[in-house]
Design a protein around this motif. Sequence first.
Motif, mmCIF file in Angstrom:
data_model
loop_
_atom_site.group_PDB
_atom_site.id
_atom_site.type_symbol
_atom_site.label_atom_id
_atom_site.label_comp_id
_atom_site.label_asym_id
_atom_site.label_seq_id
_atom_site.Cartn_x
_atom_site.Cartn_y
_atom_site.Cartn_z
ATOM 1 N N GLU A 248 44.795 44.700 31.837
ATOM 2 C CA GLU A 248 45.565 44.535 30.616
ATOM 3 C C GLU A 248 47.091 44.122 31.033
ATOM 4 O O GLU A 248 47.752 44.492 31.558
ATOM 5 C CB GLU A 248 45.664 45.539 29.658
ATOM 6 C CG GLU A 248 44.334 45.842 29.165
ATOM 7 C CD GLU A 248 44.467 46.721 27.737
ATOM 8 O OE1 GLU A 248 45.591 46.758 27.103
ATOM 9 O OE2 GLU A 248 43.538 47.575 27.502
ATOM 10 N N THR B 232 38.423 30.458 31.772
ATOM 11 C CA THR B 232 37.469 31.047 32.821
ATOM 12 C C THR B 232 37.303 29.955 34.085
ATOM 13 O O THR B 232 37.269 29.027 33.858
ATOM 14 C CB THR B 232 36.138 31.561 32.149
ATOM 15 O OG1 THR B 232 35.490 32.054 33.384
ATOM 16 C CG2 THR B 232 35.253 30.500 31.869
ATOM 17 N N GLU C 97 39.125 44.992 35.142
ATOM 18 C CA GLU C 97 39.931 44.260 34.014
ATOM 19 C C GLU C 97 41.358 44.963 33.973
ATOM 20 O O GLU C 97 41.578 46.071 34.294
ATOM 21 C CB GLU C 97 39.181 44.801 32.606
ATOM 22 C CG GLU C 97 37.945 44.268 32.504
ATOM 23 C CD GLU C 97 37.242 44.562 31.374
ATOM 24 O OE1 GLU C 97 37.771 45.335 30.439
ATOM 25 O OE2 GLU C 97 36.239 44.322 30.886
ATOM 26 N N LYS D 106 44.535 39.070 23.403
ATOM 27 C CA LYS D 106 44.420 40.066 22.632
ATOM 28 C C LYS D 106 45.463 40.138 21.471
ATOM 29 O O LYS D 106 46.384 39.331 21.559
ATOM 30 C CB LYS D 106 44.641 41.572 23.449
ATOM 31 C CG LYS D 106 43.471 41.728 24.495
ATOM 32 C CD LYS D 106 43.948 42.799 25.245
ATOM 33 C CE LYS D 106 43.720 44.168 24.636
ATOM 34 N NZ LYS D 106 43.686 45.317 25.193
ATOM 35 N N LYS E 25 40.046 39.503 33.381
ATOM 36 C CA LYS E 25 38.580 40.003 34.001
ATOM 37 C C LYS E 25 38.281 39.455 35.204
ATOM 38 O O LYS E 25 38.557 38.064 35.110
ATOM 39 C CB LYS E 25 37.700 39.854 33.002
ATOM 40 C CG LYS E 25 37.656 40.768 31.784
ATOM 41 C CD LYS E 25 36.282 40.374 30.814
ATOM 42 C CE LYS E 25 36.011 41.405 29.858
ATOM 43 N NZ LYS E 25 34.792 41.158 29.264
ATOM 44 N N TRP E 26 38.315 40.093 36.382
ATOM 45 C CA TRP E 26 38.151 39.557 37.529
ATOM 46 C C TRP E 26 36.620 40.190 37.820
ATOM 47 O O TRP E 26 36.464 41.598 38.084
ATOM 48 C CB TRP E 26 39.199 39.830 38.431
ATOM 49 C CG TRP E 26 38.811 39.325 39.814
ATOM 50 C CD1 TRP E 26 39.284 38.223 40.389
ATOM 51 C CD2 TRP E 26 38.196 40.305 41.145
ATOM 52 N NE1 TRP E 26 38.987 38.170 41.738
ATOM 53 C CE2 TRP E 26 38.394 39.390 42.110
ATOM 54 C CE3 TRP E 26 37.770 41.234 40.988
ATOM 55 C CZ2 TRP E 26 37.794 39.591 43.227
ATOM 56 C CZ3 TRP E 26 37.260 41.376 42.337
ATOM 57 C CH2 TRP E 26 37.162 40.663 43.393
ATOM 58 N N SER E 27 35.890 39.397 38.630
ATOM 59 C CA SER E 27 34.760 39.997 39.228
ATOM 60 C C SER E 27 34.214 39.315 40.391
ATOM 61 O O SER E 27 34.569 37.929 40.493
ATOM 62 C CB SER E 27 33.470 40.162 38.258
ATOM 63 O OG SER E 27 33.057 38.558 37.777
ATOM 64 N N ALA F 163 43.685 42.959 41.161
ATOM 65 C CA ALA F 163 44.074 43.616 39.947
ATOM 66 C C ALA F 163 45.902 43.629 40.391
ATOM 67 O O ALA F 163 46.570 43.477 39.202
ATOM 68 C CB ALA F 163 43.710 45.090 39.964
ATOM 69 N N HIS G 13 33.781 44.705 39.349
ATOM 70 C CA HIS G 13 34.418 44.105 38.296
ATOM 71 C C HIS G 13 35.722 45.128 38.254
ATOM 72 O O HIS G 13 36.030 46.128 38.573
ATOM 73 C CB HIS G 13 33.731 44.613 36.923
ATOM 74 C CG HIS G 13 32.241 43.889 36.933
ATOM 75 N ND1 HIS G 13 31.961 42.664 36.682
ATOM 76 C CD2 HIS G 13 31.288 44.377 37.383
ATOM 77 C CE1 HIS G 13 30.676 42.606 36.731
ATOM 78 N NE2 HIS G 13 30.174 43.319 37.414
ATOM 79 N N LEU H 106 43.988 40.159 28.327
ATOM 80 C CA LEU H 106 42.958 40.910 29.321
ATOM 81 C C LEU H 106 42.761 39.977 30.298
ATOM 82 O O LEU H 106 41.951 38.931 29.816
ATOM 83 C CB LEU H 106 41.740 41.735 28.437
ATOM 84 C CG LEU H 106 40.918 42.211 29.322
ATOM 85 C CD1 LEU H 106 41.692 43.763 29.761
ATOM 86 C CD2 LEU H 106 39.884 42.712 28.355
ATOM 87 N N THR I 131 38.340 35.419 34.260
ATOM 88 C CA THR I 131 38.511 35.127 32.769
ATOM 89 C C THR I 131 39.756 35.673 32.072
ATOM 90 O O THR I 131 39.776 37.062 32.365
ATOM 91 C CB THR I 131 37.140 35.491 31.890
ATOM 92 O OG1 THR I 131 36.119 35.073 32.562
ATOM 93 C CG2 THR I 131 37.178 35.191 30.457
#
Length: 152
Positions: A11, A82, A9, A108, A115-117, A138, A7, A113, A104
């Motif tokens: 910003e 997502t 994240e 904010k 999020k990559w997993s 990232a 995972h 934010l 996703t």
Amino acid sequence: MASGKLHVEVEVKSHADKIWESLRDFIYIYPKAFPNDYKSVEVLEGDGIEPGSVRFITYGEGSPIVKVSKERIEVVDPPNKTFSYGVIDGDLLKYYKSFKAHVTVISKEEGSLVKWSCEFEKASDDIPDPSVIKDFAAKNFKELDDYISKQT
């Protein structure tokens, strides 16, 4: 064989809607915005955006391990910003029996934010976790944020 998840994240300053739109327009934006990382993106099936679409990506010098990848978009959920895709052919599958990623975008107060997993199954136990792919993702989100800020 070993399987696992990674995972990350990131910003970003850009509004979630702008990040989401840019990720949806991946096939158009990424090769133009990041030619060092993405040489080309071809749509082989579908429109390149909706579930079931298949994209063939040729990576540039900036991509450490992977030079080509064929991905199928599996889930797209615009209200929740997502989407998921699975790698179905290409260099990554030399190292991993399966590789699926989920992205996703979350709003904010300022910016958003991303999020990559990923979920993966290694082709053999001596293969390392795909942290180089996580780092590449990232880096791309940060570059995308910079690219968007220059467009407005």
